[in-house]
Design a protein around this motif. Sequence first.
Motif, PDB file in Angstrom:
ATOM      1  N   LYS A   9       0.818  -1.215   0.000  1.00 20.87           N
ATOM      2  CA  LYS A   9       0.000   0.000   0.000  1.00 20.87           C
ATOM      3  C   LYS A   9       0.850   1.263   0.000  1.00 20.87           C
ATOM      4  O   LYS A   9       0.491   2.254  -0.645  1.00 20.87           O
ATOM      5  N   HIS A  10       1.986   1.204   0.686  1.00 18.20           N
ATOM      6  CA  HIS A  10       2.839   2.387   0.777  1.00 18.20           C
ATOM      7  C   HIS A  10       3.839   2.486  -0.359  1.00 18.20           C
ATOM      8  O   HIS A  10       4.428   3.553  -0.575  1.00 18.20           O
ATOM      9  N   HIS A  11       4.101   1.398  -1.073  1.00 15.28           N
ATOM     10  CA  HIS A  11       5.085   1.412  -2.162  1.00 15.28           C
ATOM     11  C   HIS A  11       4.468   0.760  -3.403  1.00 15.28           C
ATOM     12  O   HIS A  11       4.907  -0.280  -3.887  1.00 15.28           O
ATOM     13  N   LYS A  12       3.412   1.392  -3.878  1.00 13.79           N
ATOM     14  CA  LYS A  12       2.678   0.809  -4.982  1.00 13.79           C
ATOM     15  C   LYS A  12       3.512   0.672  -6.246  1.00 13.79           C
ATOM     16  O   LYS A  12       3.476  -0.340  -6.930  1.00 13.79           O
ATOM     17  N   ILE A  13       4.267   1.710  -6.607  1.00  9.42           N
ATOM     18  CA  ILE A  13       5.052   1.688  -7.840  1.00  9.42           C
ATOM     19  C   ILE A  13       6.124   0.607  -7.763  1.00  9.42           C
ATOM     20  O   ILE A  13       6.301  -0.201  -8.699  1.00  9.42           O
ATOM     21  N   LYS A  14       6.831   0.571  -6.620  1.00  6.10           N
ATOM     22  CA  LYS A  14       7.859  -0.462  -6.443  1.00  6.10           C
ATOM     23  C   LYS A  14       7.244  -1.855  -6.514  1.00  6.10           C
ATOM     24  O   LYS A  14       7.811  -2.777  -7.123  1.00  6.10           O
ATOM     25  N   SER A  15       6.073  -1.987  -5.888  1.00  4.78           N
ATOM     26  CA  SER A  15       5.413  -3.302  -5.871  1.00  4.78           C
ATOM     27  C   SER A  15       5.034  -3.757  -7.273  1.00  4.78           C
ATOM     28  O   SER A  15       5.181  -4.929  -7.641  1.00  4.78           O
ATOM     29  N   VAL A  16       4.526  -2.773  -8.071  1.00  8.47           N
ATOM     30  CA  VAL A  16       4.158  -3.116  -9.451  1.00  8.47           C
ATOM     31  C   VAL A  16       5.389  -3.532 -10.248  1.00  8.47           C
ATOM     32  O   VAL A  16       5.374  -4.509 -10.996  1.00  8.47           O
ATOM     33  N   ILE A  17       6.477  -2.758 -10.055  1.00 13.97           N
ATOM     34  CA  ILE A  17       7.713  -3.081 -10.775  1.00 13.97           C
ATOM     35  C   ILE A  17       8.226  -4.462 -10.388  1.00 13.97           C
ATOM     36  O   ILE A  17       8.610  -5.276 -11.248  1.00 13.97           O
ATOM     37  N   ILE A  18       8.205  -4.753  -9.082  1.00 16.63           N
ATOM     38  CA  ILE A  18       8.671  -6.069  -8.616  1.00 16.63           C
ATOM     39  C   ILE A  18       7.794  -7.181  -9.196  1.00 16.63           C
ATOM     40  O   ILE A  18       8.292  -8.227  -9.645  1.00 16.63           O
ATOM     41  N   ALA A  19       6.471  -6.920  -9.191  1.00 17.51           N
ATOM     42  CA  ALA A  19       5.551  -7.931  -9.723  1.00 17.51           C
ATOM     43  C   ALA A  19       5.795  -8.196 -11.208  1.00 17.51           C
ATOM     44  O   ALA A  19       5.798  -9.342 -11.668  1.00 17.51           O
ATOM     45  N   VAL A  20       6.026  -7.078 -11.944  1.00 23.30           N
ATOM     46  CA  VAL A  20       6.284  -7.220 -13.379  1.00 23.30           C
ATOM     47  C   VAL A  20       7.582  -7.988 -13.614  1.00 23.30           C
ATOM     48  O   VAL A  20       7.657  -8.874 -14.480  1.00 23.30           O
ATOM     49  N   LEU A  21       8.609  -7.658 -12.794  1.00 28.13           N
ATOM     50  CA  LEU A  21       9.892  -8.338 -12.934  1.00 28.13           C
ATOM     51  C   LEU A  21       9.770  -9.829 -12.601  1.00 28.13           C
ATOM     52  O   LEU A  21      10.357 -10.693 -13.284  1.00 28.13           O
ATOM     53  N   LEU A  22       8.983 -10.125 -11.567  1.00 28.71           N
ATOM     54  CA  LEU A  22       8.802 -11.533 -11.201  1.00 28.71           C
ATOM     55  C   LEU A  22       8.059 -12.308 -12.289  1.00 28.71           C
ATOM     56  O   LEU A  22       8.410 -13.444 -12.614  1.00 28.71           O
ATOM     57  N   LEU A  23       7.033 -11.626 -12.854  1.00 28.79           N
ATOM     58  CA  LEU A  23       6.300 -12.259 -13.949  1.00 28.79           C
ATOM     59  C   LEU A  23       7.201 -12.470 -15.161  1.00 28.79           C
ATOM     60  O   LEU A  23       7.171 -13.526 -15.812  1.00 28.79           O
ATOM     61  N   ALA A  24       8.006 -11.428 -15.449  1.00 26.34           N
ATOM     62  CA  ALA A  24       8.921 -11.536 -16.587  1.00 26.34           C
ATOM     63  C   ALA A  24       9.916 -12.659 -16.350  1.00 26.34           C
ATOM     64  O   ALA A  24      10.250 -13.425 -17.273  1.00 26.34           O
ATOM     65  N   TYR A  25      10.405 -12.755 -15.096  1.00 22.42           N
ATOM     66  CA  TYR A  25      11.361 -13.812 -14.759  1.00 22.42           C
ATOM     67  C   TYR A  25      10.708 -15.199 -14.882  1.00 22.42           C
ATOM     68  O   TYR A  25      11.301 -16.144 -15.403  1.00 22.42           O
ATOM     69  N   TYR A  26       9.431 -15.298 -14.454  1.00 25.46           N
ATOM     70  CA  TYR A  26       8.735 -16.577 -14.481  1.00 25.46           C
ATOM     71  C   TYR A  26       8.514 -17.064 -15.918  1.00 25.46           C
ATOM     72  O   TYR A  26       8.661 -18.242 -16.216  1.00 25.46           O
ATOM     73  N   PHE A  27       8.189 -16.101 -16.792  1.00 23.35           N
ATOM     74  CA  PHE A  27       7.860 -16.482 -18.170  1.00 23.35           C
ATOM     75  C   PHE A  27       9.015 -16.283 -19.151  1.00 23.35           C
ATOM     76  O   PHE A  27       8.838 -16.463 -20.347  1.00 23.35           O
ATOM     77  N   CYS A  28      10.190 -15.950 -18.618  1.00 16.84           N
ATOM     78  CA  CYS A  28      11.302 -15.656 -19.533  1.00 16.84           C
ATOM     79  C   CYS A  28      11.839 -16.899 -20.240  1.00 16.84           C
ATOM     80  O   CYS A  28      12.450 -16.809 -21.302  1.00 16.84           O
ATOM     81  N   LEU A  29      11.608 -18.048 -19.634  1.00 19.20           N
ATOM     82  CA  LEU A  29      12.130 -19.293 -20.213  1.00 19.20           C
ATOM     83  C   LEU A  29      11.045 -19.972 -21.038  1.00 19.20           C
ATOM     84  O   LEU A  29       9.946 -20.222 -20.537  1.00 19.20           O
ATOM     85  N   PRO A  30      11.312 -20.258 -22.307  1.00 24.93           N
ATOM     86  CA  PRO A  30      10.300 -20.923 -23.142  1.00 24.93           C
ATOM     87  C   PRO A  30       9.899 -22.266 -22.544  1.00 24.93           C
ATOM     88  O   PRO A  30      10.709 -22.947 -21.906  1.00 24.93           O
ATOM     89  N   LYS A  31       8.639 -22.621 -22.764  1.00 29.20           N
ATOM     90  CA  LYS A  31       8.156 -23.902 -22.241  1.00 29.20           C
ATOM     91  C   LYS A  31       8.923 -25.064 -22.855  1.00 29.20           C
ATOM     92  O   LYS A  31       9.259 -26.028 -22.177  1.00 29.20           O
TER      93      LYS A  31
END
Length: 783
Positions: A9-31
Amino acid sequence: MNKTITYIKHHKIKSVIIAVLLLAYYFCLPKTLFKDPTATVITSASNKLLGAQIAKDGQWRFPQNDSVPEKFKTCIIQFEDEYFYKHPGFNPISIFKALKQNMQSGEVQRGGSTITQQVIRLSRKGKPRTYFEKIKEMILATRLEFRESKEQILAYYSSHAPFGGNVVGIDAASWRYFNRNANQLSWAESATLAVLPNAPSLIYPGKNQERLLVKRNRLLNKLLKKEIIDSLTYNLSIAEGLPQKPYPLPQTAPHLLQKVAKTNYGKRIQTTIDSRLQKQTNAIVKNHYNLLKQNEIYNMAVLVLDVKTRQVLAYVGNTPTDKAHQKDVDIIDKPRSTGSILKPFLYAAMLDSGDMLPNTLVADVPTQYGSYAPVNFNKEYDGAVPASRALSRSLNVPAVRMLQEFGLDRFYHYLKELKLKDLKYNSNHYGLSLVLGGAESNLWDLCKSYASLSSTVNHYTENSSQYFTNEFCEPTFLASEKIEFGKKTSDKTIYDAASIYLTYESLKEVNRPESDESWEFFDGSKQIAWKTGTSFGFRDAWAIGTTKDYVVGVWVGNADGEGRPGLVGVQTAAPVLFDVFDALPNSDWFAKPFDEMQEIKICKKSGYRATENCEETENKFIQISGLKTKPCPYHLLVHLDKNEQYQVNSSCEAIGNITNKSWFVLPPLMEFYYKTKNPFYKTLPKFRSDYLGENAISMQFIYPKENTTIFLPKDFDGNTNELVLKMAHSKPETTLFWYVDAEFVGTTKDIHDMAILPQVGKHIITVVDAFGNEAKRWIEISK
């Protein structure tokens, strides 16, 4: 949890960036990491390599194998990545050392990549080897470590690493360089392959051998120092030489490989093939091919099935001939003229339907149906022959007469039930020649049918006299498939077990054909039910045999359909058949299906159910359906004088002087030919001259046949040869009167041959005997 929510709640922008990075990291490797085309590979039932078809991109790249040989695994880890089981995908210490060394030298001398990073690099083909790319590889490597186990990562590397030339992966490399499976490699061979992906150009024959040897021995020395191998193993290993040239991959079953590739391209398929038997069969085919090609016979196919499992044990689609003679054509599933190979199906059908008994006499006399006139292989006639003997000798005329009696449509129905897929037309298209090769079939379907028949008898005797609903099913060459025979039932599927058993009893007695040639191969000690076939024009030679456990099928000929003299089933295909059976274990004979059989008295001479007139009888087990067959028609009770020289009755002899005796009597035409082959056959005595009453007299034309068109040749002087008419009479001593178009031409007595010289055109021949009996025949004389 509450702290995490508060932070978001207090660090919304950072949280979004972290979430995007985690998603990118999760899907960065082809199936799917690797999409490269792979070779089609087939292995035997015991997983031995039978053959491989190169991948579409021209690389020897086997489908990924998740099992990495222990020796190679040890060598590759010691050579490429000692800390493989400890790092998270990259090794900071190795990277630091590589950076330091590269910066000092001013060029890239050391990579510092882990095996995991190398897997990522191999999957990202064509990427430049830059520091930025290295960072990407590190990120992807850590993601791969999260997703896959260490063993799976090693499997990726082993299956996709380059090993020089167009060889990719440890499986292909071990066969190309050492001609054996990767699990069978020595320490020296494993070490050689372990150092190759690092510098695959070292493997080229005759080049860089010294450098490759140094790298291999350095790795072996490391294994010694780490006590992975002992000093004896080390000394033996460094004494081993290096591979000098690539080996061709095994091609033990090339035509099966073609078949598998049609539906399983690029996959590793374990088949049901027995590798030992396959190699033995290949050698047998090669030996016979070397003999047959001297007679310009170039092609052959052999199929071996396991009756109990319905698995393919050996598959040889052709000979090792050349391309000019179509060596790549798989003949096993190609339609060819069947010759006599369908005769057992007719014999079994007639037993199954109760139309005859196993040894019922059938006529073997000159026969014509319309324009169709079948002849035996030796162009001779027996007059009458037991049905089982007609089958074992493969006599054509009795077979056609049996088919005519049984019914073409009925027999065709049986064949369609066997699912012979090359029977594409209706029964009338084939006509009576259906049983002599007028139709086409293929080795696969024929072997399948014989295996189903054998299995029917086995299952019936092993399962409390019950059948299976899916008995007549397709065989399989895939180890992953298991044949399901369906549910048990008391109803037969196509043929009853007794009819099949009795058919096999006849085929077990298969005798030499109408010549004594090429019979030295026959092994009477093996109990095999077998049948040969030869197509019209000597284009196809067949031999199919079965025991309780195995079916072997052989086809010999030319793929282009060219006929050759001597291309006869018993001379060319049968020797191959018995050589293959010699390579198989001996089998017990089929158990007798007693519940489908009944013991009755049979006339020994006629094979029919015995009557009170039959003098010689024997107890035989017959199929139950055979109980409805008619009794013996050939034994008659005749009345003779005291000396048994003449037939008499009460009109010419006192009853007290009449001898009543059973006599074996065949119809005149059958008798005419039968007595030439059976010297002990006694013709029925003549009627005494003072005999009064109805005479059992009959006569038949021997020649010409009904509605025949006859061409009269000319001799060297230009004179037209005469036409010789022949007649059989139950009383040869009777005078016959001959007429052509109602004009009297002469008489005959004892020997009823009449020579005439008719004009071109249609004529009617009439013969009248002294008792007023008459026979007629239409003929046409052609120029």
